[in-house]
Design a protein around this motif. Sequence first.
Motif, short mmCIF file in Angstrom:
data_model
loop_
_atom_site.label_atom_id
_atom_site.label_comp_id
_atom_site.label_asym_id
_atom_site.label_seq_id
_atom_site.Cartn_x
_atom_site.Cartn_y
_atom_site.Cartn_z
N TYR A 14 0.82 -1.21 0.00
CA TYR A 14 0.00 0.00 0.00
C TYR A 14 0.86 1.26 0.00
O TYR A 14 0.52 2.25 -0.66
CB TYR A 14 -0.98 -0.01 1.16
CG TYR A 14 -2.18 -0.90 0.92
CD1 TYR A 14 -3.05 -0.66 -0.14
CD2 TYR A 14 -2.44 -2.00 1.73
CE1 TYR A 14 -4.14 -1.48 -0.39
CE2 TYR A 14 -3.53 -2.82 1.50
CZ TYR A 14 -4.38 -2.56 0.44
OH TYR A 14 -5.45 -3.38 0.21
N TRP A 28 -3.32 -5.55 -8.78
CA TRP A 28 -2.11 -6.08 -8.20
C TRP A 28 -2.38 -7.36 -7.42
O TRP A 28 -3.52 -7.67 -7.08
CB TRP A 28 -1.43 -5.06 -7.30
CG TRP A 28 -2.26 -4.57 -6.14
CD1 TRP A 28 -3.16 -3.54 -6.15
CD2 TRP A 28 -2.29 -5.11 -4.81
NE1 TRP A 28 -3.73 -3.40 -4.91
CE2 TRP A 28 -3.20 -4.34 -4.06
CE3 TRP A 28 -1.61 -6.15 -4.17
CZ2 TRP A 28 -3.47 -4.60 -2.72
CZ3 TRP A 28 -1.87 -6.40 -2.84
CH2 TRP A 28 -2.78 -5.62 -2.12
N TYR A 83 3.81 1.54 -1.41
CA TYR A 83 4.33 1.65 -2.77
C TYR A 83 3.26 2.21 -3.71
O TYR A 83 3.53 3.13 -4.49
CB TYR A 83 4.82 0.30 -3.28
CG TYR A 83 5.34 0.36 -4.70
CD1 TYR A 83 6.65 0.73 -4.96
CD2 TYR A 83 4.51 0.05 -5.78
CE1 TYR A 83 7.11 0.80 -6.27
CE2 TYR A 83 4.97 0.12 -7.08
CZ TYR A 83 6.27 0.50 -7.32
OH TYR A 83 6.74 0.59 -8.62
N LEU A 84 2.06 1.64 -3.63
CA LEU A 84 0.98 2.10 -4.49
C LEU A 84 0.69 3.58 -4.26
O LEU A 84 0.48 4.34 -5.22
CB LEU A 84 -0.28 1.27 -4.25
CG LEU A 84 -0.21 -0.20 -4.66
CD1 LEU A 84 -1.42 -0.96 -4.14
CD2 LEU A 84 -0.08 -0.34 -6.17
N ASP A 85 0.71 4.00 -3.00
CA ASP A 85 0.48 5.41 -2.67
C ASP A 85 1.61 6.29 -3.20
O ASP A 85 1.37 7.33 -3.80
CB ASP A 85 0.33 5.55 -1.15
CG ASP A 85 -0.06 6.96 -0.75
OD1 ASP A 85 -1.05 7.49 -1.31
OD2 ASP A 85 0.62 7.54 0.11
N ALA A 145 -4.49 0.53 -9.63
CA ALA A 145 -3.78 -0.56 -10.32
C ALA A 145 -4.28 -1.92 -9.85
O ALA A 145 -4.60 -2.13 -8.68
CB ALA A 145 -2.28 -0.44 -10.05
N LEU A 197 -0.65 4.85 -7.71
CA LEU A 197 -1.22 3.74 -8.47
C LEU A 197 -2.43 3.16 -7.74
O LEU A 197 -2.62 1.95 -7.68
CB LEU A 197 -0.17 2.65 -8.67
CG LEU A 197 1.03 3.02 -9.51
CD1 LEU A 197 2.11 1.94 -9.45
CD2 LEU A 197 0.59 3.25 -10.96
N ASP A 198 -3.26 4.02 -7.21
CA ASP A 198 -4.40 3.58 -6.39
C ASP A 198 -5.36 2.66 -7.14
O ASP A 198 -6.02 1.83 -6.52
CB ASP A 198 -5.16 4.78 -5.84
CG ASP A 198 -4.28 5.63 -4.93
OD1 ASP A 198 -3.38 5.08 -4.28
OD2 ASP A 198 -4.49 6.85 -4.89
#
Length: 119
Positions: A80, A93, A82-84, A91, A88-89
Motif C-alpha cells: 500500500y 495487483w 508503494y501504491l500510494d 492498479a 497507483l491507487d
Amino acid sequence: MPSHTSQLGLYGEQAAVAHLREHGYTIHETNWHCRTGEIDIIAQQDDMLVFVEVKTRRTSGTALAAITPTKRDRIISAVYAYLDAQELDDAAWRIDAISVTIKPHEAPMIQHVEDALDW
C-alpha cells in the motif's frame, strides 16, 4: 563484506528475478524499502502489478510456510505504501511468493506461488 545469510538471500533474489523474466514478467524494482517494510521484487505480468516475497533456504519447504502473520501484514503495508508513493491507487495487483531452495551441485529449485496471500 556481506554476511553468509545476506549472500544467500541475494542469490535467491537473483534466481527469482531470472525465473520471473523467463516467464514473461517485467521487473520494475528490487528491494524497495519504506517505513513499514520491504518488497523484494516489484514486477509486471501483462496488466497486473506483482509484488514478490522471496524466501531462500538450503532445505526443502514452501514459501508460504515462512510467511508469518506479522510478515504478511508488513508485506501488505509495504504494498500500500508503494501504491500510494507511485500514485497507483487503481492498479490491479497481487502478492506472489517465491521459494528458492539451494542445494550443493544442483541448480536452484524454484517454487512460485501466485496470489500467495489470498488464503
